[in-house]
Design a protein around this motif. Structure first.
Motif, PDB file in Angstrom:
ATOM      1  N   GLN A 280       1.350  -8.169   5.719  1.00 57.00           N
ATOM      2  CA  GLN A 280       1.880  -8.279   7.078  1.00 57.00           C
ATOM      3  C   GLN A 280       0.901  -7.635   8.044  1.00 57.00           C
ATOM      4  O   GLN A 280       0.833  -6.417   8.164  1.00 57.00           O
ATOM      5  CB  GLN A 280       3.235  -7.565   7.174  1.00 57.00           C
ATOM      6  CG  GLN A 280       4.299  -8.092   6.215  1.00 57.00           C
ATOM      7  CD  GLN A 280       4.810  -9.459   6.613  1.00 57.00           C
ATOM      8  OE1 GLN A 280       4.935  -9.751   7.798  1.00 57.00           O
ATOM      9  NE2 GLN A 280       5.057 -10.306   5.640  1.00 57.00           N
ATOM     10  N   ALA A 281       0.144  -8.424   8.759  1.00 56.42           N
ATOM     11  CA  ALA A 281      -0.844  -7.897   9.688  1.00 56.42           C
ATOM     12  C   ALA A 281      -0.176  -7.155  10.836  1.00 56.42           C
ATOM     13  O   ALA A 281       0.875  -7.569  11.327  1.00 56.42           O
ATOM     14  CB  ALA A 281      -1.699  -9.040  10.241  1.00 56.42           C
ATOM     15  N   GLY A 282      -0.788  -6.057  11.232  1.00 57.09           N
ATOM     16  CA  GLY A 282      -0.308  -5.335  12.403  1.00 57.09           C
ATOM     17  C   GLY A 282       0.941  -4.509  12.174  1.00 57.09           C
ATOM     18  O   GLY A 282       1.533  -4.025  13.142  1.00 57.09           O
ATOM     19  N   THR A 283       1.349  -4.343  10.916  1.00 56.04           N
ATOM     20  CA  THR A 283       2.565  -3.560  10.680  1.00 56.04           C
ATOM     21  C   THR A 283       2.225  -2.085  10.546  1.00 56.04           C
ATOM     22  O   THR A 283       1.135  -1.710  10.127  1.00 56.04           O
ATOM     23  CB  THR A 283       3.290  -4.021   9.412  1.00 56.04           C
ATOM     24  OG1 THR A 283       2.383  -3.934   8.308  1.00 56.04           O
ATOM     25  CG2 THR A 283       3.796  -5.434   9.562  1.00 56.04           C
ATOM     26  N   ALA A 284       3.216  -1.278  10.880  1.00 50.50           N
ATOM     27  CA  ALA A 284       3.029   0.162  10.849  1.00 50.50           C
ATOM     28  C   ALA A 284       3.273   0.707   9.448  1.00 50.50           C
ATOM     29  O   ALA A 284       3.899   0.069   8.604  1.00 50.50           O
ATOM     30  CB  ALA A 284       3.986   0.826  11.831  1.00 50.50           C
ATOM     31  N   LEU A 285       2.764   1.906   9.234  1.00 51.61           N
ATOM     32  CA  LEU A 285       3.044   2.657   8.020  1.00 51.61           C
ATOM     33  C   LEU A 285       4.443   3.240   8.162  1.00 51.61           C
ATOM     34  O   LEU A 285       4.751   3.880   9.172  1.00 51.61           O
ATOM     35  CB  LEU A 285       2.005   3.759   7.865  1.00 51.61           C
ATOM     36  CG  LEU A 285       1.951   4.535   6.564  1.00 51.61           C
ATOM     37  CD1 LEU A 285       1.638   3.629   5.393  1.00 51.61           C
ATOM     38  CD2 LEU A 285       0.909   5.638   6.669  1.00 51.61           C
TER      39      LEU A 285
ATOM     40  N   PHE B  60       1.339   5.565  -0.162  1.00 49.05           N
ATOM     41  CA  PHE B  60       0.649   6.817   0.153  1.00 49.05           C
ATOM     42  C   PHE B  60       1.596   7.999  -0.078  1.00 49.05           C
ATOM     43  O   PHE B  60       2.809   7.872   0.071  1.00 49.05           O
ATOM     44  CB  PHE B  60       0.226   6.850   1.635  1.00 49.05           C
ATOM     45  CG  PHE B  60      -0.687   5.734   2.063  1.00 49.05           C
ATOM     46  CD1 PHE B  60      -0.174   4.489   2.374  1.00 49.05           C
ATOM     47  CD2 PHE B  60      -2.053   5.943   2.193  1.00 49.05           C
ATOM     48  CE1 PHE B  60      -0.995   3.447   2.783  1.00 49.05           C
ATOM     49  CE2 PHE B  60      -2.890   4.909   2.606  1.00 49.05           C
ATOM     50  CZ  PHE B  60      -2.369   3.666   2.899  1.00 49.05           C
TER      51      PHE B  60
ATOM     52  N   TYR C  16       0.886  -1.150   0.000  1.00 49.94           N
ATOM     53  CA  TYR C  16       0.000   0.000   0.000  1.00 49.94           C
ATOM     54  C   TYR C  16       0.933   1.211   0.000  1.00 49.94           C
ATOM     55  O   TYR C  16       1.846   1.280   0.811  1.00 49.94           O
ATOM     56  CB  TYR C  16      -0.874   0.060   1.248  1.00 49.94           C
ATOM     57  CG  TYR C  16      -1.946  -0.986   1.371  1.00 49.94           C
ATOM     58  CD1 TYR C  16      -2.350  -1.432   2.623  1.00 49.94           C
ATOM     59  CD2 TYR C  16      -2.587  -1.514   0.265  1.00 49.94           C
ATOM     60  CE1 TYR C  16      -3.354  -2.379   2.776  1.00 49.94           C
ATOM     61  CE2 TYR C  16      -3.587  -2.460   0.398  1.00 49.94           C
ATOM     62  CZ  TYR C  16      -3.964  -2.899   1.659  1.00 49.94           C
ATOM     63  OH  TYR C  16      -4.963  -3.834   1.790  1.00 49.94           O
TER      64      TYR C  16
ATOM     65  N   ARG D 186       3.184   0.469   3.307  1.00 46.01           N
ATOM     66  CA  ARG D 186       2.857  -0.630   4.211  1.00 46.01           C
ATOM     67  C   ARG D 186       2.745  -1.894   3.382  1.00 46.01           C
ATOM     68  O   ARG D 186       2.187  -1.875   2.290  1.00 46.01           O
ATOM     69  CB  ARG D 186       1.549  -0.372   4.948  1.00 46.01           C
ATOM     70  CG  ARG D 186       1.120  -1.545   5.841  1.00 46.01           C
ATOM     71  CD  ARG D 186      -0.239  -1.315   6.442  1.00 46.01           C
ATOM     72  NE  ARG D 186      -0.218  -0.209   7.365  1.00 46.01           N
ATOM     73  CZ  ARG D 186      -1.081   0.815   7.300  1.00 46.01           C
ATOM     74  NH1 ARG D 186      -1.989   0.853   6.346  1.00 46.01           N
ATOM     75  NH2 ARG D 186      -1.024   1.794   8.182  1.00 46.01           N
TER      76      ARG D 186
ATOM     77  N   PHE E 167       7.297   5.806   6.842  1.00 49.99           N
ATOM     78  CA  PHE E 167       7.436   7.052   6.095  1.00 49.99           C
ATOM     79  C   PHE E 167       8.858   7.244   5.601  1.00 49.99           C
ATOM     80  O   PHE E 167       9.820   6.863   6.284  1.00 49.99           O
ATOM     81  CB  PHE E 167       7.056   8.242   6.978  1.00 49.99           C
ATOM     82  CG  PHE E 167       5.578   8.377   7.226  1.00 49.99           C
ATOM     83  CD1 PHE E 167       4.968   7.680   8.255  1.00 49.99           C
ATOM     84  CD2 PHE E 167       4.796   9.193   6.425  1.00 49.99           C
ATOM     85  CE1 PHE E 167       3.602   7.792   8.483  1.00 49.99           C
ATOM     86  CE2 PHE E 167       3.435   9.317   6.647  1.00 49.99           C
ATOM     87  CZ  PHE E 167       2.841   8.609   7.670  1.00 49.99           C
TER      88      PHE E 167
END
Lengths: 115, 115
Positions: free
Chosen positions: B98-103, B34, B32, B94, B105
């Motif tokens: 991977q579940a629970g991973t942070a974005l 952004f 993902y 992201r 930057f």
């Protein structure tokens, strides 16, 4: 209407003190975050809560303790402040779980200065 | 592990000229992606995102970004820059597998548009 609001906007305090920063979102989002932006503008996740449950807890000193009384609020308490804690702290929120594809909405930050 | 790189600290363009702010990423699965913009003394504002589908994504304020899987890039573009576009731009990634991973930057790129 401010979507994500943080208080205070500025915080100047002495080394060794304990302080809290409050965050509220009126977007109805399920997930809230705390980020730290250092003097070089580098942005790093600290914590993430989903429906009051801690989901992400990055490598942050245990002097930092987040608390989420309900899903619209996520506060950050910092004990024994150190010079290196000087930074801008941003609260953010998003719909869904932290790993979702939903964009995050940020507050305008709390500028913490340690003397 | 996931990471994102913004190779330019600063991009300078003249008003009316096209602009590009570069971003490359690394994830083990699918990304993902952004773009966010930060104006002085403000929080980050969401511009656009790539989830899946069309590689050209259109966002706010006339910005667009092109996802290139082979080059693992997600460059931000605008056909005609405005002085008001001057700000700090962040790319973020992201790994949606991977579940629970942070974005995560990038370090940010300062865009300066001259009149």
């Amino acid at each position: 209407d401010t979507a994500v609001s943080q208080t205070p906007k500025y915080l100047v305090t002495q080394m060794g003190n304990d302080k809290s920063i409050k965050c509220e979102q009126n977007l109805g989002h399920d997930t809230m975050y705390w980020y730290k932006q250092d003097s070089k503008k580098f942005l790093k996740i600290m914590f993430s809560y989903n429906n009051k449950e801690l989901i992400i807890n990055e490598t942050v000193p245990n002097r930092f303790s987040p608390k989420s009384p309900d899903k619209a609020h996520l506060n950050l308490h910092i004990n024994s402040l150190e010079l290196g804690d000087s930074a801008v702290y941003f609260c953010a929120s998003s719909q869904g779980v932290p790993a979702s594809n939903q964009p995050q909405h940020f507050g305008d930050g709390t500028r913490l200065s340690i003397l | 592990a996931q990471s994102v790189a913004q190779p330019e600290d600063q991009v300078n363009v003249a008003e009316g000229n096209p602009l590009t702010v570069k971003c490359t990423y690394s994830v083990s699965g699918n990304p993902y992606l952004f773009w966010y913009v930060q104006y002085p003394n403000r929080g980050l504002q969401f511009l656009l995102k790539y989830i899946t589908g069309d590689n050209l994504v259109k966002g706010s304020y006339g910005f667009e970004a092109e996802f290139n899987k082979s080059q693992t890039s997600f460059h931000l573009k605008k056909p005609s820059a405005l002085v008001s576009d001057s700000a700090l731009y962040f790319c973020a990634v992201r790994d949606w597998g991977q579940a629970g991973t942070a974005l995560i930057f990038g370090k940010g790129t300062t865009l300066s548009v001259s009149s």
